[in-house]
Design a protein around this motif. Structure first.
Motif, PDB file in Angstrom:
ATOM      1  N   LYS A 153       0.548  -1.455   0.080  1.00 28.73           N
ATOM      2  CA  LYS A 153      -0.131  -0.119  -0.116  1.00 28.73           C
ATOM      3  C   LYS A 153       1.232   1.050  -0.159  1.00 28.73           C
ATOM      4  CE  LYS A 153      -3.676   0.278   2.641  1.00 28.73           C
ATOM      5  NZ  LYS A 153      -4.761   0.197   1.646  1.00 28.73           N
ATOM      6  N   SER A 154       1.894   1.067   0.847  1.00 32.05           N
ATOM      7  CA  SER A 154       2.716   2.105   0.206  1.00 32.05           C
ATOM      8  C   SER A 154       4.383   1.692   1.378  1.00 32.05           C
ATOM      9  CB  SER A 154       2.812   3.274   1.530  1.00 32.05           C
ATOM     10  OG  SER A 154       3.153   4.389   1.966  1.00 32.05           O
ATOM     11  N   TRP A 155       5.234   1.760   0.738  1.00 32.75           N
ATOM     12  CA  TRP A 155       6.289   1.105   0.973  1.00 32.75           C
ATOM     13  C   TRP A 155       7.172   1.862   1.802  1.00 32.75           C
ATOM     14  CZ3 TRP A 155      11.252   4.011   0.480  1.00 32.75           C
ATOM     15  CH2 TRP A 155      11.080   4.857  -0.437  1.00 32.75           C
ATOM     16  N   VAL A 156       6.769   3.592   2.227  1.00 32.20           N
ATOM     17  CA  VAL A 156       7.648   4.018   3.107  1.00 32.20           C
ATOM     18  C   VAL A 156       7.114   3.565   4.773  1.00 32.20           C
ATOM     19  CG1 VAL A 156       7.498   6.833   3.943  1.00 32.20           C
ATOM     20  CG2 VAL A 156       7.358   6.137   1.594  1.00 32.20           C
ATOM     21  N   LEU A 157       6.125   2.757   4.569  1.00 35.06           N
ATOM     22  CA  LEU A 157       5.518   2.220   6.270  1.00 35.06           C
ATOM     23  C   LEU A 157       6.142   1.001   6.627  1.00 35.06           C
ATOM     24  CD1 LEU A 157       1.902   1.720   5.450  1.00 35.06           C
ATOM     25  CD2 LEU A 157       3.084   3.422   6.839  1.00 35.06           C
ATOM     26  N   ILE A 158       7.040   0.674   5.536  1.00 35.05           N
ATOM     27  CA  ILE A 158       8.503   0.308   6.220  1.00 35.05           C
ATOM     28  C   ILE A 158       8.903   0.846   6.890  1.00 35.05           C
ATOM     29  CG2 ILE A 158      10.358  -1.340   5.188  1.00 35.05           C
ATOM     30  CD1 ILE A 158       9.449  -1.778   2.820  1.00 35.05           C
ATOM     31  N   LEU A 159       9.538   1.911   6.872  1.00 35.25           N
ATOM     32  CA  LEU A 159       9.952   2.882   7.838  1.00 35.25           C
ATOM     33  C   LEU A 159       9.684   2.787   9.391  1.00 35.25           C
ATOM     34  CD1 LEU A 159      11.085   5.379   6.185  1.00 35.25           C
ATOM     35  CD2 LEU A 159      13.037   3.933   6.401  1.00 35.25           C
ATOM     36  N   TRP A 160       8.054   2.654   9.688  1.00 30.50           N
ATOM     37  CA  TRP A 160       7.906   2.777  11.040  1.00 30.50           C
ATOM     38  C   TRP A 160       7.808   1.753  11.140  1.00 30.50           C
ATOM     39  CZ3 TRP A 160       5.518   6.911  12.998  1.00 30.50           C
ATOM     40  CH2 TRP A 160       4.832   7.796  12.508  1.00 30.50           C
ATOM     41  N   ALA A 161       7.174   0.537  10.350  1.00 27.35           N
ATOM     42  CA  ALA A 161       7.691  -1.238  11.069  1.00 27.35           C
ATOM     43  C   ALA A 161       9.099  -1.548  11.438  1.00 27.35           C
ATOM     44  CB  ALA A 161       7.717  -2.342  10.036  1.00 27.35           C
ATOM     45  N   ALA A 162      10.297  -0.806  10.906  1.00 23.50           N
ATOM     46  CA  ALA A 162      11.164  -1.209  10.884  1.00 23.50           C
ATOM     47  C   ALA A 162      11.973  -0.494  12.855  1.00 23.50           C
ATOM     48  CB  ALA A 162      12.973  -0.005  10.085  1.00 23.50           C
ATOM     49  N   ILE A 163      11.049   0.701  12.967  1.00 23.51           N
ATOM     50  CA  ILE A 163      11.450   1.431  14.384  1.00 23.51           C
ATOM     51  C   ILE A 163      10.824   0.389  15.175  1.00 23.51           C
ATOM     52  CG2 ILE A 163      10.347   3.571  15.764  1.00 23.51           C
ATOM     53  CD1 ILE A 163      10.701   5.034  12.996  1.00 23.51           C
ATOM     54  N   GLY A 164       9.708   0.452  14.849  1.00 28.02           N
ATOM     55  CA  GLY A 164       8.893  -1.086  16.080  1.00 28.02           C
ATOM     56  C   GLY A 164       9.678  -1.365  15.836  1.00 28.02           C
ATOM     57  N   MET A 165      10.367  -2.280  15.569  1.00 29.67           N
ATOM     58  CA  MET A 165      11.297  -4.172  16.057  1.00 29.67           C
ATOM     59  C   MET A 165      12.459  -3.115  16.288  1.00 29.67           C
ATOM     60  SD  MET A 165      10.832  -5.154  11.540  1.00 29.67           S
ATOM     61  CE  MET A 165       9.475  -5.354  11.190  1.00 29.67           C
ATOM     62  N   VAL A 166      13.032  -2.678  15.879  1.00 27.78           N
ATOM     63  CA  VAL A 166      15.085  -1.678  16.649  1.00 27.78           C
ATOM     64  C   VAL A 166      14.686  -1.624  17.569  1.00 27.78           C
ATOM     65  CG1 VAL A 166      15.822   0.205  16.823  1.00 27.78           C
ATOM     66  CG2 VAL A 166      15.641  -0.483  14.633  1.00 27.78           C
ATOM     67  N   LEU A 167      12.920  -0.549  18.813  1.00 31.20           N
ATOM     68  CA  LEU A 167      12.577  -0.387  19.684  1.00 31.20           C
ATOM     69  C   LEU A 167      11.947  -1.113  20.300  1.00 31.20           C
ATOM     70  CD1 LEU A 167       9.993   2.862  18.949  1.00 31.20           C
ATOM     71  CD2 LEU A 167      12.324   2.555  19.858  1.00 31.20           C
ATOM     72  N   GLN A 168      11.303  -2.468  20.065  1.00 31.70           N
ATOM     73  CA  GLN A 168      10.986  -3.596  21.059  1.00 31.70           C
ATOM     74  C   GLN A 168      12.444  -5.253  20.542  1.00 31.70           C
ATOM     75  OE1 GLN A 168      11.378  -7.617  20.433  1.00 31.70           O
ATOM     76  NE2 GLN A 168      10.830  -7.999  21.853  1.00 31.70           N
ATOM     77  N   LYS A 169      13.700  -4.319  20.192  1.00 33.03           N
ATOM     78  CA  LYS A 169      15.087  -5.381  20.658  1.00 33.03           C
ATOM     79  C   LYS A 169      15.691  -4.986  21.492  1.00 33.03           C
ATOM     80  CE  LYS A 169      16.024  -8.576  19.563  1.00 33.03           C
ATOM     81  NZ  LYS A 169      16.130  -9.711  20.847  1.00 33.03           N
ATOM     82  N   SER A 170      15.877  -3.371  21.149  1.00 35.08           N
ATOM     83  CA  SER A 170      16.745  -2.371  21.707  1.00 35.08           C
ATOM     84  C   SER A 170      16.527  -2.099  22.950  1.00 35.08           C
ATOM     85  CB  SER A 170      17.336  -1.690  20.858  1.00 35.08           C
ATOM     86  OG  SER A 170      16.296  -0.407  21.024  1.00 35.08           O
ATOM     87  N   HIS A 171      15.207  -1.953  23.267  1.00 32.55           N
ATOM     88  CA  HIS A 171      14.591  -1.679  24.641  1.00 32.55           C
ATOM     89  C   HIS A 171      14.495  -0.005  24.457  1.00 32.55           C
ATOM     90  CE1 HIS A 171      12.979  -5.422  25.398  1.00 32.55           C
ATOM     91  NE2 HIS A 171      14.611  -5.431  25.189  1.00 32.55           N
ATOM     92  N   TRP A 172      15.303   0.790  23.751  1.00 32.77           N
ATOM     93  CA  TRP A 172      15.620   1.738  23.994  1.00 32.77           C
ATOM     94  C   TRP A 172      13.892   2.559  24.752  1.00 32.77           C
ATOM     95  CZ3 TRP A 172      13.433   6.863  22.496  1.00 32.77           C
ATOM     96  CH2 TRP A 172      13.923   7.722  22.108  1.00 32.77           C
ATOM     97  N   CYS A 173      14.522   3.650  25.570  1.00 31.14           N
ATOM     98  CA  CYS A 173      13.600   4.302  25.720  1.00 31.14           C
ATOM     99  C   CYS A 173      13.593   5.397  26.900  1.00 31.14           C
ATOM    100  CB  CYS A 173      12.464   2.773  27.179  1.00 31.14           C
ATOM    101  SG  CYS A 173      11.517   3.727  28.108  1.00 31.14           S
ATOM    102  N   MET A 174      13.099   6.610  27.367  1.00 25.73           N
ATOM    103  CA  MET A 174      13.955   7.643  27.593  1.00 25.73           C
ATOM    104  C   MET A 174      13.357   7.749  29.106  1.00 25.73           C
ATOM    105  SD  MET A 174      13.071  11.149  25.765  1.00 25.73           S
ATOM    106  CE  MET A 174      14.083  11.670  26.594  1.00 25.73           C
ATOM    107  N   GLY A 175      12.546   6.371  29.125  1.00 29.63           N
ATOM    108  CA  GLY A 175      11.970   5.981  30.820  1.00 29.63           C
ATOM    109  C   GLY A 175      13.582   5.768  31.414  1.00 29.63           C
ATOM    110  N   ASN A 176      13.845   4.852  31.211  1.00 25.49           N
ATOM    111  CA  ASN A 176      15.331   4.036  31.539  1.00 25.49           C
ATOM    112  C   ASN A 176      16.398   5.434  31.746  1.00 25.49           C
ATOM    113  OD1 ASN A 176      13.676   1.869  31.735  1.00 25.49           O
ATOM    114  ND2 ASN A 176      15.082   1.047  29.575  1.00 25.49           N
ATOM    115  N   THR A 177      16.447   6.214  30.578  1.00 29.22           N
ATOM    116  CA  THR A 177      17.500   7.107  31.109  1.00 29.22           C
ATOM    117  C   THR A 177      16.640   8.074  32.008  1.00 29.22           C
ATOM    118  OG1 THR A 177      17.632   7.228  28.709  1.00 29.22           O
ATOM    119  CG2 THR A 177      17.773   9.316  29.437  1.00 29.22           C
TER     120      THR A 177
END
Length: 332
Positions: A153-177
């Motif tokens: 539908k829109s290949w640019v949405l792959i970027l949004w999925a990639a951000i979700g994957m990175v957030l999940q695997k790395s546990h990047w979070c400003m709360g932890n900061t």
């Protein structure tokens, strides 16, 4: 994945997304973008069999609702969640992001004090964890199929999925900061966030200085009291929820119901407030300003300010890890 690697990948995705006309955000995004962000985290969690239903106790349910409300109100006042009102404006050289950052740190300190009060009462959360490792591969396959369909539908949405994957695997979070200086001698979470902000700032600065991007993208009128108040409320909400606005997607994608409720209340309350109240009226009362740093001190000077802020930030967390000043004062 090391959280610092996640910070590096996230910086690349932020710059690439803005270059392609799809800058990251949460409260200012359509439902489809947010769903794909969550779906990316859900796919990643199931692919690595890290997804399971986590049911919090009754008090944590209440905290998730309160946290969502605080973050929703804070997002309304500061013109967005921590990504929309701080991360993206910061890397886009908006002066208002500096005000929101101060608010987030103040709110984080208030939230930490509440957490310490809970620890003194020796109250521990008792959550029920339900795992389904045999079902995870099936869910991963189904979510992958959904992501492929969305990509057509829109290949640019792959970027949004990639951000979700990175957030999940790395546990990047400003709360932890926000919590790390008070509860840990490590600085890894602060390093990750600073790495993201620093690299993305350099990338966006380069694109804007060569007039590749619209200079006023993510330059918000939150330089003032509303930005500060919004940051404080959002910072308290982050600590109560145990996640920032971004990592709520990652944790809810892993099956954490507390994060799912907080995320729903955050977005719902923000949409409600923006539907029935006018930020322009509040802005007129509190004199919120739009401050684009290069218009005041040229592009070279504008780059120096965020880099000095990040330099002071990393020096502070390094000093605290060595001296343990905040750890001794607020934890031991």
């Amino acid at each position: 994945m090391d959280v610092r690697l996640g910070g590096l990948l996230l910086a690349i995705l932020l710059v690439l997304g803005e270059y392609l006309g799809e800058p990251w955000g949460i409260t200012n995004q359509p439902f489809l973008n947010l769903f794909v962000l969550w779906l990316g985290a859900f796919f990643s969690a199931n692919l690595f069999r890290e997804c399971g239903i986590r049911i919090p106790d009754s008090q944590e349910w209440i905290k998730s609702i309160i946290a969502g409300l605080l973050m929703g109100i804070g997002a309304f006042l500061s013109l967005g969640d921590n990504v929309t009102s701080f991360v993206m404006p910061f890397v886009n050289l908006s002066g208002g992001a500096l005000v929101v950052l101060v608010g987030l740190w103040i709110g984080g300190l208030i939230g930490v004090k509440y957490q310490l009060w809970e620890l003194e009462r020796q109250r521990q959360s008792k959550a029920v964890q339900i795992r389904f490792p045999k079902l995870n591969p099936i869910l991963a396959l189904l979510s992958l199929g959904a992501l492929v369909w969305v990509a057509f539908k829109s290949w640019v949405l792959i970027l949004w999925a990639a951000i979700g994957m990175v957030l999940q695997k790395s546990h990047w979070c400003m709360g932890n900061t926000l919590k790390e200086p008070f509860f840990s001698e490590k600085t890894i979470n602060n390093q990750a966030v600073i790495l993201t902000l620093g690299l993305a700032t350099l990338g966006i600065w380069g694109l804007k200085s060569y007039q590749v991007l619209n200079p006023y993208t993510y330059v918000l009128p939150n330089f003032g009291l509303l930005g500060l108040l919004g940051g404080i409320l959002f910072g308290v909400g982050i600590i109560l929820a145990g996640s920032c606005g971004a990592s709520l997607f990652a944790k809810s994608g892993e099956g954490d119901l507390k994060s799912l409720v907080a995320l729903g209340v955050l977005i719902g309350s923000y949409k409600f407030l923006t539907s029935f109240l006018s930020f322009a009226t509040l802005e007129g009362i509190f004199n919120g300003k739009t401050v684009y740093l290069p218009t005041y001190i040229c592009y070279s000077g504008a780059l120096l300010i965020p880099l000095l802020v990040l330099g002071g930030w990393i020096i502070f967390v390094w000093w605290n890890s060595k001296t343990k000043k905040l750890i001794k004062r607020y934890y031991f």
